[in-house]
Design an enzyme around this catalytic site. Sequence first.
Site, mmCIF file in Angstrom:
data_model
loop_
_atom_site.group_PDB
_atom_site.id
_atom_site.type_symbol
_atom_site.label_atom_id
_atom_site.label_comp_id
_atom_site.label_asym_id
_atom_site.label_seq_id
_atom_site.Cartn_x
_atom_site.Cartn_y
_atom_site.Cartn_z
ATOM 1 N N MET A 80 12.175 -19.187 4.040
ATOM 2 C CA MET A 80 12.512 -17.769 3.870
ATOM 3 C C MET A 80 13.059 -17.467 2.470
ATOM 4 S SD MET A 80 15.056 -15.299 6.053
ATOM 5 C CE MET A 80 14.200 -15.572 7.603
ATOM 6 N N TYR A 120 10.543 -27.931 5.881
ATOM 7 C CA TYR A 120 10.283 -27.860 7.321
ATOM 8 C C TYR A 120 9.001 -28.590 7.726
ATOM 9 C CZ TYR A 120 13.786 -24.116 7.647
ATOM 10 O OH TYR A 120 14.934 -23.371 7.601
ATOM 11 N N ARG A 176 -12.899 5.201 6.207
ATOM 12 C CA ARG A 176 -11.440 5.175 6.265
ATOM 13 C C ARG A 176 -10.979 6.627 6.277
ATOM 14 N NH1 ARG A 176 -8.166 1.721 1.756
ATOM 15 N NH2 ARG A 176 -8.212 3.713 0.687
ATOM 16 N N LYS A 225 0.951 3.958 -6.753
ATOM 17 C CA LYS A 225 1.406 3.800 -5.364
ATOM 18 C C LYS A 225 2.086 2.445 -5.187
ATOM 19 C CE LYS A 225 -3.114 1.986 -3.995
ATOM 20 N NZ LYS A 225 -4.413 2.327 -3.373
HETATM 21 C C1 LIG Z 1 -5.365 2.213 -4.410
HETATM 22 C C2 LIG Z 1 -6.369 3.230 -4.687
HETATM 23 C C3 LIG Z 1 -6.964 3.308 -5.958
HETATM 24 C C4 LIG Z 1 -6.751 2.264 -7.022
HETATM 25 O O1 LIG Z 1 -7.467 1.124 -6.633
HETATM 26 P P1 LIG Z 1 -7.568 -0.170 -7.586
HETATM 27 O O2 LIG Z 1 -8.576 -1.021 -6.932
HETATM 28 O O3 LIG Z 1 -6.202 -0.778 -7.582
HETATM 29 O O4 LIG Z 1 -7.952 0.310 -8.919
HETATM 30 C C5 LIG Z 1 -7.821 4.360 -6.199
HETATM 31 N N1 LIG Z 1 -8.081 5.279 -5.234
HETATM 32 C C6 LIG Z 1 -7.544 5.209 -4.011
HETATM 33 C C7 LIG Z 1 -7.894 6.227 -2.990
HETATM 34 C C8 LIG Z 1 -6.685 4.181 -3.687
HETATM 35 O O5 LIG Z 1 -6.158 4.121 -2.462
#
Ligand SMILES: *Cc1c(COP(=O)(O)O)cnc(C)c1O
Length: 385
Positions: A321, A268, A134, A36
Amino acid sequence: MTSTSARVVVDLAAIRDNVRSLVSHARTAQVMAVVKADAYGHGLVPAARAAVQGGATWLGTAQVHEALELRRAGLGGRILTWLYTPDAPLDAVLEADVDVSVAAPWALAAVRAAARRTGRTARVHLKVDTGLGRNGLTPAQLPELLGSVLAAEAEGTVDVVGVWSHFAFADEPTHPTVLAQATVFREMVALVESQGVALEVRHLANSAATLTNADVHFDLVRPGLAVYGLSPVPQLGGPEAFGLRPAMTVDAGLATVKPIGAGHGVSYAHAYTTTEDTVLGVVPMGYADGVPRHASGGSGQPGGPVLVGGRRLTVAGRVCMDQFVLDLGPGAREVAGDRVELFGTGADGGPTAEDWARAAGTISYEIVTRMAPRIPRTYLHEEEA
Ligand SMILES: *Cc1c(COP(=O)(O)O)cnc(C)c1O
């Protein structure tokens, strides 16, 4: 070779080797490489290919468009996608033979409808909320949904192939919620199986649980961060403690090098002031590139670390930036174009993504995923040696 342009260099051999290491940690369980968020900033398709070469038999994406992109790029094997809203292109997901998570009652109805429209049988993983709070069906929701699940299986629109969940405290392996969630998970799996549903895979473990808790591997583990060679439990050990090495190196050439006097404010709001006659170097990367502004340095607060000319320095003053400044020190010999490494494997004495995470008060996940798309990705070892 010198260049002023920032680069994200991704070592695909490291990803292959990390997955091999995860396969051995997983023992009898299969490995789903979680790709992802553009493979945690490493580049979706090249990283996914390397993960498959390393032995991952599954790929996982949160967003649906990434799963579809993997298929368009020709990646075979199982792919699971899990986070979507009612407007998601579920017909395309089923036509691409992508497994889909069902985390809410509306999603089961939407997947059934897509299956009817496309004439496909949806391969579904029921996401259960075992305590994270969640996404997922709660222990109260699951029994109510089972009637519709069985009806969908009977009509041939849905094949429930998996039950899965996610930990709240995987990075604290002895936290009491870990055992409690695993217990609830076993109960919810047993409830589904008691209805005659034949599951292919039960899965609960992310990177931390894959590396620290073999009791919760079940049939499939879902590491993300560890695929990219970062430790999900830095308080317990760095990457090398788990047979991993970081795949991402970020560097840039110096844009400007100039002498400046003592007592001069830098960047800055002059958050940093030179204490002697020195040399400033400007690095052409800023918060628009993903360099955290929280890693600014000044007033006793060390900024994000870099390696330049073999020395470790930290950001001087505010991260802007597009750029930040280094105090290269009196008599510094650097010239424009010389490379500054922000983070990498750490093997060269340079900083790591974990070091930046500490400097910015965040986690290494956020450091690698925030490297902006405008920085070109360069791949090393695309072919297996
Ligand atoms: C992102 C995610 C993972 C992987 O998590 P890591 O801590 O990066 O290994 C596994 N399962 C779900 C549902 C996730 O959202």
